[in-house]
Write a protein that holds these residues in place. Structure first.
Motif, PDB file in Angstrom:
ATOM      1  N   GLY A 141      -5.201   2.099 -16.156  1.00 49.40           N
ATOM      2  CA  GLY A 141      -4.465   0.886 -15.235  1.00 49.40           C
ATOM      3  C   GLY A 141      -5.149  -0.197 -15.373  1.00 49.40           C
ATOM      4  O   GLY A 141      -4.621  -1.499 -15.452  1.00 49.40           O
ATOM      5  N   GLU A 142      -6.543  -0.110 -14.973  1.00 50.00           N
ATOM      6  CA  GLU A 142      -7.242  -1.480 -14.965  1.00 50.00           C
ATOM      7  C   GLU A 142      -7.424  -2.066 -16.067  1.00 50.00           C
ATOM      8  O   GLU A 142      -7.627  -3.489 -16.235  1.00 50.00           O
ATOM      9  CB  GLU A 142      -8.751  -1.178 -14.309  1.00 50.00           C
ATOM     10  N   LEU A 143      -7.662  -1.235 -17.232  1.00 47.43           N
ATOM     11  CA  LEU A 143      -7.533  -2.046 -18.648  1.00 47.43           C
ATOM     12  C   LEU A 143      -6.483  -2.601 -18.774  1.00 47.43           C
ATOM     13  O   LEU A 143      -6.531  -3.835 -19.435  1.00 47.43           O
ATOM     14  CB  LEU A 143      -7.941  -0.937 -19.659  1.00 47.43           C
ATOM     15  N   MET A 144      -5.595  -2.184 -18.429  1.00 45.75           N
ATOM     16  CA  MET A 144      -4.095  -2.805 -18.872  1.00 45.75           C
ATOM     17  C   MET A 144      -4.089  -4.084 -17.936  1.00 45.75           C
ATOM     18  O   MET A 144      -3.310  -5.201 -18.540  1.00 45.75           O
ATOM     19  CB  MET A 144      -2.934  -1.796 -18.565  1.00 45.75           C
ATOM     20  N   ALA A 145      -4.283  -4.106 -16.868  1.00 46.53           N
ATOM     21  CA  ALA A 145      -4.237  -5.173 -15.923  1.00 46.53           C
ATOM     22  C   ALA A 145      -5.058  -6.466 -16.256  1.00 46.53           C
ATOM     23  O   ALA A 145      -4.680  -7.577 -16.275  1.00 46.53           O
ATOM     24  CB  ALA A 145      -4.557  -4.957 -14.561  1.00 46.53           C
ATOM     25  N   GLN A 146      -6.338  -6.014 -16.649  1.00 41.11           N
ATOM     26  CA  GLN A 146      -7.267  -7.014 -17.092  1.00 41.11           C
ATOM     27  C   GLN A 146      -6.878  -7.578 -18.312  1.00 41.11           C
ATOM     28  O   GLN A 146      -6.966  -8.854 -18.671  1.00 41.11           O
ATOM     29  CB  GLN A 146      -8.654  -6.301 -17.327  1.00 41.11           C
ATOM     30  N   MET A 162       6.730   2.891 -14.533  1.00 38.55           N
ATOM     31  CA  MET A 162       5.870   4.126 -14.191  1.00 38.55           C
ATOM     32  C   MET A 162       6.289   5.209 -15.020  1.00 38.55           C
ATOM     33  O   MET A 162       7.752   5.406 -15.427  1.00 38.55           O
ATOM     34  CB  MET A 162       5.746   4.254 -12.782  1.00 38.55           C
ATOM     35  N   GLY A 163       5.553   6.332 -15.034  1.00 37.32           N
ATOM     36  CA  GLY A 163       5.973   7.595 -15.617  1.00 37.32           C
ATOM     37  C   GLY A 163       6.633   8.375 -14.363  1.00 37.32           C
ATOM     38  O   GLY A 163       7.300   7.723 -13.679  1.00 37.32           O
ATOM     39  N   ILE A 164       6.699   9.681 -14.783  1.00 37.48           N
ATOM     40  CA  ILE A 164       7.204  10.615 -13.594  1.00 37.48           C
ATOM     41  C   ILE A 164       6.660  10.368 -12.524  1.00 37.48           C
ATOM     42  O   ILE A 164       5.293  10.746 -12.323  1.00 37.48           O
ATOM     43  CB  ILE A 164       7.411  12.006 -14.261  1.00 37.48           C
ATOM     44  N   ILE A 165       7.384  10.020 -11.267  1.00 35.44           N
ATOM     45  CA  ILE A 165       6.724   9.867  -9.915  1.00 35.44           C
ATOM     46  C   ILE A 165       6.093  11.265  -9.433  1.00 35.44           C
ATOM     47  O   ILE A 165       6.891  12.404  -9.705  1.00 35.44           O
ATOM     48  CB  ILE A 165       7.602   9.306  -9.004  1.00 35.44           C
ATOM     49  N   GLY A 166       4.784  11.123  -9.331  1.00 39.38           N
ATOM     50  CA  GLY A 166       4.279  12.310  -8.955  1.00 39.38           C
ATOM     51  C   GLY A 166       3.175  13.054  -9.886  1.00 39.38           C
ATOM     52  O   GLY A 166       2.286  13.702  -9.426  1.00 39.38           O
ATOM     53  N   ASN A 167       3.191  12.468 -11.005  1.00 41.99           N
ATOM     54  CA  ASN A 167       2.417  13.015 -12.126  1.00 41.99           C
ATOM     55  C   ASN A 167       1.057  12.170 -11.671  1.00 41.99           C
ATOM     56  O   ASN A 167       1.100  11.150 -11.344  1.00 41.99           O
ATOM     57  CB  ASN A 167       2.904  12.553 -13.504  1.00 41.99           C
ATOM     58  N   THR A 174      -0.996   3.324 -11.754  1.00 39.44           N
ATOM     59  CA  THR A 174      -0.579   2.513 -10.771  1.00 39.44           C
ATOM     60  C   THR A 174      -1.614   2.084  -9.898  1.00 39.44           C
ATOM     61  O   THR A 174      -1.709   0.686  -9.636  1.00 39.44           O
ATOM     62  CB  THR A 174       0.507   3.305  -9.957  1.00 39.44           C
ATOM     63  N   GLU A 175      -2.477   2.987  -9.310  1.00 37.42           N
ATOM     64  CA  GLU A 175      -3.665   2.637  -8.700  1.00 37.42           C
ATOM     65  C   GLU A 175      -4.510   1.561  -9.232  1.00 37.42           C
ATOM     66  O   GLU A 175      -5.103   0.633  -8.565  1.00 37.42           O
ATOM     67  CB  GLU A 175      -4.530   3.837  -8.234  1.00 37.42           C
TER      68      GLU A 175
END
Length: 311
Positions: A141-146, A162-167, A174-175
Motif C-alpha cells: 500500500g505504501e509503495l502504491m501511494a508513494q 479495495m478488495g473484499i472487506i475483511g481480507n 489500505t493501512e
C-alpha cells in the motif's frame, strides 16, 4: 491460561504429524485454494501443482489434494473438514477472509493437523499456524501511494478501490495507503469502496466517480491488478488518460499494459514464490524440521523502467 493451552496444542499437533510421517504413513498435503478463477490465483494454483507433482514423482509425498475455496470463507471451512476426512497430514490454506477463516486453524489444532497459511492471514494465524508465507501488504500500500506522489507531485484527489472487506490484504494495503497519503496535505481522498477484487465492479465505481468528481479525480489506487488494469482501460476510453492507476499483483496482462505505457505501474507480488515456499515449509513440518513462524516474499514496484526484467 487458555492462550498457553492453545499454543501447547499447536506444538503437539506439529510433533504428532512429524511422528506419523516418520512411521511411514501415507504422506498427503491438502491445499485449500482461494479460488480457481482470477488470474493471480490461477498462477498460484499452477505453481502449486507443478511443485506437488515433482514432490510426488520424487517420492517425497505420496499424494496431494486440491480444494477450490471459491473465495468464500464458509466454503473453505467446509473444505477443511473434507481435508481432515481425507486424511491430509498437513493443510495449506489461502484464506478468503481474516475472521471468517479462523475456524480452519482451530479445526487443525483439534484434529492434530498443522496448517500453513499463505498470501493473507486469518486473525489467528500468528497464534495457531505452523507457519505463514506471504508478503508485507502494508508495504504494498505504501509503495502504491508513494508512486502516486512521485507521479503527481502537485497532488490532487484520489479514490481507492479495495478488495473484499475483511481480507487481511485489503486491511493492510489500505493501512499502507493511508500511512502515506493521510500525511500529505497535497492529497485528498475522494472516495474508498470495496470492489471485491473484481474488474466489473471497479469499473462501475470509476464511472460514478468520473461523473461525480470530474477533473478533481487524479488517481485511482487499486488493491489488485484485475481492478487497476480494467479501470485504466476504462479511463482511456472516457478520454481520461491523465488519471494515474496502479494496483498489486503483476499479472501478465497488466505487465504488458505497463510495458506499452497504458498502465502507469503495478506492484509485483510473487504468488508462485509464496506457494512454492509454503509447500516446502509444509514438507519440513511433516519431516519434523524446524521452521520459522513467518516467511516474507518481497514486493517490487514495476514501472516502464524495469518492467522488461519481470514481464
Amino acid at each position: 491460561m487458555r492462550k498457553l493451552l492453545t499454543l501447547v496444542l499447536a506444538l503437539c499437533l506439529v510433533l504428532t504429524a512429524a511422528a506419523a510421517f516418520a512411521e511411514g504413513d501415507a504422506k498427503i498435503i491438502g491445499v485449500i485454494q482461494k479460488n480457481t478463477t482470477d488470474a493471480f490465483h490461477l498462477t498460484i494454483n499452477s505453481a502449486a501443482i507443478e511443485k506437488l507433482d515433482a514432490l510426488k514423482a520424487d517420492g517425497v509425498i505420496d499424494d496431494y489434494r486440491l480444494y477450490d475455496g471459491k473465495t468464500d470463507p464458509m466454503t473453505q471451512c467446509d473444505l477443511m473438514e473434507m481435508a481432515i476426512n481425507e486424511e491430509c497430514d498437513v493443510v495449506i490454506v489461502l484464506p478468503a477472509e481474516a475472521a471468517g477463516c479462523d475456524p480452519i486453524l482451530e479445526r487443525g489444532v483439534e484434529a492434530g493437523i498443522p496448517v500453513v497459511v499463505v498470501n493473507s492471514k486469518t486473525n489467528n494465524t500468528d497464534e495457531l499456524a505452523a507457519a505463514y508465507v506471504g508478503s508485507d501488504d502494508v508495504y504494498a500500500g505504501e509503495l502504491m501511494a508513494q508512486f502516486v506522489q512521485e507521479k503527481l507531485p502537485e497532488g490532487g484527489g484520489y479514490a481507492h478501490l479495495m478488495g473484499i472487506i475483511g481480507n487481511s490484504a485489503q486491511i493492510q494495503r489500505t493501512e499502507g495507503i493511508h500511512n502515506i497519503l493521510d500525511e500529505d496535505p497535497n492529497w485528498t481522498m475522494l472516495d474508498e469502496q470495496g470492489a471485491e477484487w473484481q474488474a466489473e465492479k471497479a469499473v462501475k465505481f470509476t464511472g460514478d466517480w468520473l461523473q461525480m468528481y470530474g477533473d478533481q479525480l487524479n488517481a485511482i489506487i487499486c488493491d489488485n491488478d484485475d481492478m487497476s488494469s480494467a479501470v485504466k482501460a476504462y479511463c482511456i476510453t472516457e478520454g481520461r488518460e491523465d488519471i494515474v492507476c496502479i494496483g498489486v499483483d503483476g499479472n501478465a496482462g497488466p505487465m504488458a499494459m505497463v510495458a506499452s505505457g497504458e498502465l502507469d505501474a503495478t506492484v509485483y507480488q510473487d504468488g508462485a514464490g509464496q506457494i512454492v515456499k509454503a509447500i516446502e515449509v509444509a514438507v519440513d513440518v511433516l519431516e519434523g524440521n524446524e521452521v520459522e513462524k513467518e516467511y516474507m516474499i518481497p514486493f517490487v514496484l514495476i514501472t516502464l523502467d524495469n518492467v522488461l526484467d519481470y514481464i
